[in-house]
Design a protein around this motif. Sequence first.
Motif, PDB file in Angstrom:
ATOM      1  N   PRO A   4      41.482 -69.433  46.201  1.00 52.28           N
ATOM      2  CA  PRO A   4      40.693 -70.663  46.038  1.00 52.28           C
ATOM      3  C   PRO A   4      40.929 -71.618  47.214  1.00 52.28           C
ATOM      4  O   PRO A   4      42.027 -71.697  47.753  1.00 52.28           O
ATOM      5  CB  PRO A   4      41.225 -71.252  44.736  1.00 52.28           C
ATOM      6  CG  PRO A   4      42.459 -70.505  44.397  1.00 52.28           C
ATOM      7  CD  PRO A   4      42.522 -69.276  45.219  1.00 52.28           C
ATOM      8  N   LEU A   5      39.881 -72.309  47.614  1.00 53.58           N
ATOM      9  CA  LEU A   5      39.963 -73.257  48.722  1.00 53.58           C
ATOM     10  C   LEU A   5      40.016 -74.687  48.206  1.00 53.58           C
ATOM     11  O   LEU A   5      39.416 -75.004  47.176  1.00 53.58           O
ATOM     12  CB  LEU A   5      38.743 -73.096  49.642  1.00 53.58           C
ATOM     13  CG  LEU A   5      38.576 -71.735  50.309  1.00 53.58           C
ATOM     14  CD1 LEU A   5      37.252 -71.685  51.061  1.00 53.58           C
ATOM     15  CD2 LEU A   5      39.736 -71.452  51.254  1.00 53.58           C
ATOM     16  N   VAL A   6      40.715 -75.539  48.944  1.00 51.09           N
ATOM     17  CA  VAL A   6      40.755 -76.960  48.606  1.00 51.09           C
ATOM     18  C   VAL A   6      39.332 -77.492  48.759  1.00 51.09           C
ATOM     19  O   VAL A   6      38.665 -77.229  49.748  1.00 51.09           O
ATOM     20  CB  VAL A   6      41.729 -77.720  49.543  1.00 51.09           C
ATOM     21  CG1 VAL A   6      41.670 -79.207  49.285  1.00 51.09           C
ATOM     22  CG2 VAL A   6      43.129 -77.190  49.383  1.00 51.09           C
ATOM     23  N   GLY A   7      38.858 -78.217  47.791  1.00 50.11           N
ATOM     24  CA  GLY A   7      37.501 -78.756  47.855  1.00 50.11           C
ATOM     25  C   GLY A   7      36.469 -77.834  47.230  1.00 50.11           C
ATOM     26  O   GLY A   7      35.288 -78.114  47.251  1.00 50.11           O
ATOM     27  N   GLY A   8      36.897 -76.702  46.703  1.00 56.00           N
ATOM     28  CA  GLY A   8      35.964 -75.789  46.025  1.00 56.00           C
ATOM     29  C   GLY A   8      35.691 -74.526  46.807  1.00 56.00           C
ATOM     30  O   GLY A   8      35.970 -74.434  48.000  1.00 56.00           O
ATOM     31  N   GLY A   9      35.157 -73.590  46.133  1.00 51.91           N
ATOM     32  CA  GLY A   9      34.848 -72.306  46.745  1.00 51.91           C
ATOM     33  C   GLY A   9      36.075 -71.432  46.877  1.00 51.91           C
ATOM     34  O   GLY A   9      37.147 -71.761  46.350  1.00 51.91           O
ATOM     35  N   SER A  10      35.918 -70.332  47.551  1.00 50.15           N
ATOM     36  CA  SER A  10      37.039 -69.417  47.735  1.00 50.15           C
ATOM     37  C   SER A  10      36.857 -68.612  49.009  1.00 50.15           C
ATOM     38  O   SER A  10      35.762 -68.526  49.555  1.00 50.15           O
ATOM     39  CB  SER A  10      37.165 -68.471  46.533  1.00 50.15           C
ATOM     40  OG  SER A  10      35.986 -67.692  46.390  1.00 50.15           O
ATOM     41  N   ALA A  11      37.957 -68.061  49.463  1.00 50.03           N
ATOM     42  CA  ALA A  11      37.947 -67.167  50.621  1.00 50.03           C
ATOM     43  C   ALA A  11      38.266 -65.767  50.114  1.00 50.03           C
ATOM     44  O   ALA A  11      39.211 -65.578  49.359  1.00 50.03           O
ATOM     45  CB  ALA A  11      38.977 -67.615  51.643  1.00 50.03           C
ATOM     46  N   ARG A  12      37.475 -64.812  50.517  1.00 52.46           N
ATOM     47  CA  ARG A  12      37.648 -63.431  50.069  1.00 52.46           C
ATOM     48  C   ARG A  12      38.063 -62.585  51.257  1.00 52.46           C
ATOM     49  O   ARG A  12      37.429 -62.607  52.310  1.00 52.46           O
ATOM     50  CB  ARG A  12      36.326 -62.931  49.495  1.00 52.46           C
ATOM     51  CG  ARG A  12      36.390 -61.558  48.913  1.00 52.46           C
ATOM     52  CD  ARG A  12      35.053 -61.228  48.267  1.00 52.46           C
ATOM     53  NE  ARG A  12      35.017 -59.863  47.833  1.00 52.46           N
ATOM     54  CZ  ARG A  12      33.931 -59.127  47.780  1.00 52.46           C
ATOM     55  NH1 ARG A  12      32.773 -59.646  48.118  1.00 52.46           N
ATOM     56  NH2 ARG A  12      33.991 -57.890  47.378  1.00 52.46           N
TER      57      ARG A  12
END
Length: 130
Positions: free
Chosen positions: A21-29
Motif C-alpha cells: 500500500p502507498l501513502v495517500g492511497g493506491g498500491s505498488a505491485r
Amino acid sequence: MAQNVIINGVTYQQVPEVTIPLVGGGSARFLDTSDGTAQAGDLLQGETAYAGGALVTGTIPTKGAATYTPGTTQQAIAAGQYLGGAQTIAGDTNLRGANIISGVSIFGVAGTLTVPTITQDQTTKVLSIS
C-alpha cells in the motif's frame, strides 16, 4: 517464477508478486519477471513488456492496409512485419479467357480467343479472312 521473500524476519516461499500500500492511497505491485522470455522482436513496435527483469520495447513494424495491382513484376509483402490492415490483391473482370489469345495464359487464366487469319492473293489483290 516465484521468489522467496523475507518480511520482518519471516520467510515466505515462492511468492509470485508483492503488493504494497502507498501513502495517500493506491498500491505498488511488484512482479517477478525473471522467467520471462519476450524479446524486442516478439513485440509490435512501440509496445512494451517486462521479461527477464527488464523492460523490453517491441520492434516489429506494422504494415497498414494496402492494395496490390498485378503487373509484369513480382510484388512481395516482406516478412517480419505485422499486417495491421487488409492486404487486397486487385482483380479485373476483363481477365477472362475470351480476352486472351489462345495458347497464352495470364495469372492462370488460359486464353480461348482465336484471331482470324488474313491473307492476300497477290494476283487478284483480294483479302480473305478465315
